[in-house]
Design a protein around this motif. Sequence first.
Motif, PDB file in Angstrom:
ATOM      1  N   CYS A  27      83.371   8.501   6.876  1.00  0.00           N
ATOM      2  CA  CYS A  27      83.742   9.900   6.687  1.00  0.00           C
ATOM      3  C   CYS A  27      83.692  10.662   8.002  1.00  0.00           C
ATOM      4  O   CYS A  27      84.383  11.674   8.173  1.00  0.00           O
ATOM      5  CB  CYS A  27      82.822  10.558   5.655  1.00  0.00           C
ATOM      6  SG  CYS A  27      81.067  10.519   6.073  1.00  0.00           S
ATOM      7  N   PHE A  28      82.893  10.170   8.956  1.00  0.00           N
ATOM      8  CA  PHE A  28      82.839  10.811  10.272  1.00  0.00           C
ATOM      9  C   PHE A  28      84.187  10.677  10.981  1.00  0.00           C
ATOM     10  O   PHE A  28      84.644  11.613  11.643  1.00  0.00           O
ATOM     11  CB  PHE A  28      81.736  10.182  11.122  1.00  0.00           C
ATOM     12  CG  PHE A  28      80.370  10.265  10.506  1.00  0.00           C
ATOM     13  CD1 PHE A  28      79.696  11.474  10.447  1.00  0.00           C
ATOM     14  CD2 PHE A  28      79.751   9.145   9.974  1.00  0.00           C
ATOM     15  CE1 PHE A  28      78.432  11.571   9.880  1.00  0.00           C
ATOM     16  CE2 PHE A  28      78.489   9.223   9.403  1.00  0.00           C
ATOM     17  CZ  PHE A  28      77.831  10.435   9.354  1.00  0.00           C
ATOM     18  N   HIS A  29      84.819   9.521  10.868  1.00  0.00           N
ATOM     19  CA  HIS A  29      86.149   9.339  11.443  1.00  0.00           C
ATOM     20  C   HIS A  29      87.134  10.333  10.843  1.00  0.00           C
ATOM     21  O   HIS A  29      87.931  10.949  11.552  1.00  0.00           O
ATOM     22  CB  HIS A  29      86.639   7.910  11.197  1.00  0.00           C
ATOM     23  CG  HIS A  29      85.943   6.868  12.000  1.00  0.00           C
ATOM     24  ND1 HIS A  29      85.418   5.722  11.444  1.00  0.00           N
ATOM     25  CD2 HIS A  29      85.670   6.791  13.321  1.00  0.00           C
ATOM     26  CE1 HIS A  29      84.866   4.987  12.386  1.00  0.00           C
ATOM     27  NE2 HIS A  29      85.005   5.611  13.542  1.00  0.00           N
ATOM     28  N   THR A  30      87.076  10.472   9.520  1.00  0.00           N
ATOM     29  CA  THR A  30      88.008  11.374   8.841  1.00  0.00           C
ATOM     30  C   THR A  30      87.815  12.812   9.298  1.00  0.00           C
ATOM     31  O   THR A  30      88.780  13.503   9.654  1.00  0.00           O
ATOM     32  CB  THR A  30      87.815  11.293   7.316  1.00  0.00           C
ATOM     33  OG1 THR A  30      88.009   9.946   6.879  1.00  0.00           O
ATOM     34  CG2 THR A  30      88.807  12.198   6.600  1.00  0.00           C
ATOM     35  N   ASP A  31      86.569  13.275   9.295  1.00  0.00           N
ATOM     36  CA  ASP A  31      86.291  14.666   9.675  1.00  0.00           C
ATOM     37  C   ASP A  31      86.712  14.954  11.114  1.00  0.00           C
ATOM     38  O   ASP A  31      87.325  15.995  11.400  1.00  0.00           O
ATOM     39  CB  ASP A  31      84.803  14.979   9.506  1.00  0.00           C
ATOM     40  CG  ASP A  31      84.382  15.031   8.049  1.00  0.00           C
ATOM     41  OD1 ASP A  31      85.271  15.050   7.176  1.00  0.00           O
ATOM     42  OD2 ASP A  31      83.168  15.039   7.776  1.00  0.00           O
ATOM     43  N   GLU A  32      86.385  14.052  12.028  1.00  0.00           N
ATOM     44  CA  GLU A  32      86.745  14.263  13.427  1.00  0.00           C
ATOM     45  C   GLU A  32      88.262  14.220  13.615  1.00  0.00           C
ATOM     46  O   GLU A  32      88.825  14.981  14.414  1.00  0.00           O
ATOM     47  CB  GLU A  32      86.080  13.199  14.308  1.00  0.00           C
ATOM     48  CG  GLU A  32      84.566  13.319  14.415  1.00  0.00           C
ATOM     49  CD  GLU A  32      84.146  14.605  15.113  1.00  0.00           C
ATOM     50  OE1 GLU A  32      84.750  14.958  16.146  1.00  0.00           O
ATOM     51  OE2 GLU A  32      83.214  15.275  14.610  1.00  0.00           O
ATOM     52  N   SER A  33      88.931  13.348  12.890  1.00  0.00           N
ATOM     53  CA  SER A  33      90.381  13.231  13.021  1.00  0.00           C
ATOM     54  C   SER A  33      91.098  14.463  12.490  1.00  0.00           C
ATOM     55  O   SER A  33      92.135  14.869  13.016  1.00  0.00           O
ATOM     56  CB  SER A  33      90.880  11.977  12.286  1.00  0.00           C
ATOM     57  OG  SER A  33      90.337  10.803  12.861  1.00  0.00           O
ATOM     58  N   LEU A  34      90.549  15.065  11.437  1.00  0.00           N
ATOM     59  CA  LEU A  34      91.163  16.257  10.861  1.00  0.00           C
ATOM     60  C   LEU A  34      91.190  17.423  11.835  1.00  0.00           C
ATOM     61  O   LEU A  34      92.050  18.306  11.737  1.00  0.00           O
ATOM     62  CB  LEU A  34      90.419  16.658   9.581  1.00  0.00           C
ATOM     63  CG  LEU A  34      90.712  15.830   8.334  1.00  0.00           C
ATOM     64  CD1 LEU A  34      89.748  16.195   7.216  1.00  0.00           C
ATOM     65  CD2 LEU A  34      92.144  16.045   7.877  1.00  0.00           C
TER      66      LEU A  34
END
Length: 434
Positions: free
Chosen positions: A113-120
């Motif tokens: 989920c860290f990847h998702t949040d940072e990518s957003l």
Amino acid sequence: MKTIKFDPRIFISPPYWKCPNCNASESFGVLMVRDNFYIRRCKECRHDLQYSLPKLNKKVIYIDQFVISNMMKSLNPETNAHQKGTLDSFWLRLFEKLHSLCKLQLIICPNSCFHTDESLLSPYYKPLKRMYELLSAGISFYDHETIKRFQIHEHAKNWISGKSEKDLNLDVHSVVHGNINAWQNRFIVSVNLQYGKDCTNDLRENREKIREGLSEVFNRWKSGKNKTFDDCFEEESMVFGRLTLQIYLNYLKRYTEISLGHIELSANDIFPPPAVIMIHEIQDVFKEVGILDSDIRQKTVEEYLTSPSLKYVPFIRISSMLWAALARKATSGRKKPPNQGMANDIEIISVLLPYCDAMFIDKECHSYLKEKPLCDSIDYGMKVFSLESKEKFLEYLNGIETKTSKEHLNKINEVYGERWRAPYTTLYKEKQQL
């Protein structure tokens, strides 16, 4: 009304064998690959056969978001960094090695989920998502709150039985979606969800609140000149339990006000915060061991969450030590407070480190993990790398490949073909099958 027709034979891929049923040459190809077997089908007579596959033992490697970003830029001609040619060639070399090892079924790089949040928060959300999904092959860590809850659940059982210092059974297979050691299919199915501006605005607001909070904490650390590392560690290790209780009590108070009609129900009230779910689960643990009276059970929960024994929970121990290392820097003369990214990095490391064979992380956090007592107290048998040891990381990856048996490589060629291991360097340049 349009009718779409397609030839089902397009799903049959090389390498081709002679069909054992109709004897057609170069027609018996690979139809699908599953966890521990694959199926061949003849393009001519549709004859199927299933073949078993040997067990795998993939290394679990976590790649930090800044690594994902730089590898994406090294391949993506649409980015400014790629167009200017300013990127270190290391990032392309790293991608080629990581993806080759993934295709050889030797490693897996789960996304989180860290990847998702940072990518957003990036203008390159979809390209970043494509990169981390490629390397994860559909394997992702549970969200960090769930992993924390799993650890607290097991530790609470140890604590109530008088074994609070007992090591937890940290099994990576219990904290990921999907089968880590599955043989990879040729196709990756991905869905691009539509995230509105409210989502990204909430993420940015949360990061700003964290930044402000860190500045306040940093100033408090600077004034604590007489505190030792152990003092800071013990103090930080008590924060989680007390904060969890406070959030729970605030939730109960608000829920009561809503029930009495004193305040209106909002969208944020529909789902309880993670702290409430965690406390309910702790209550279930104590109920299972025979504490049936609700008042006694709640007092036991409070006793547990305010006990020093929480420092033996892995994510609390790791994060408290990292925060104590930062506090030590503040008392020894560091002037600049950590940014909001530091809180995110500490969250990632504290939650995921015990489940990985290796991590490539931020330089600052890596330097703290090499200091005493962290290097002695945080040891889960895994390896940590950063930009300061980037070539050693490549050596580590090369070592994984050199230990591969000929039997394994032959099986790779049998299932995927000899050209399969080539990394997908045209990821952003053309549309093609993986």
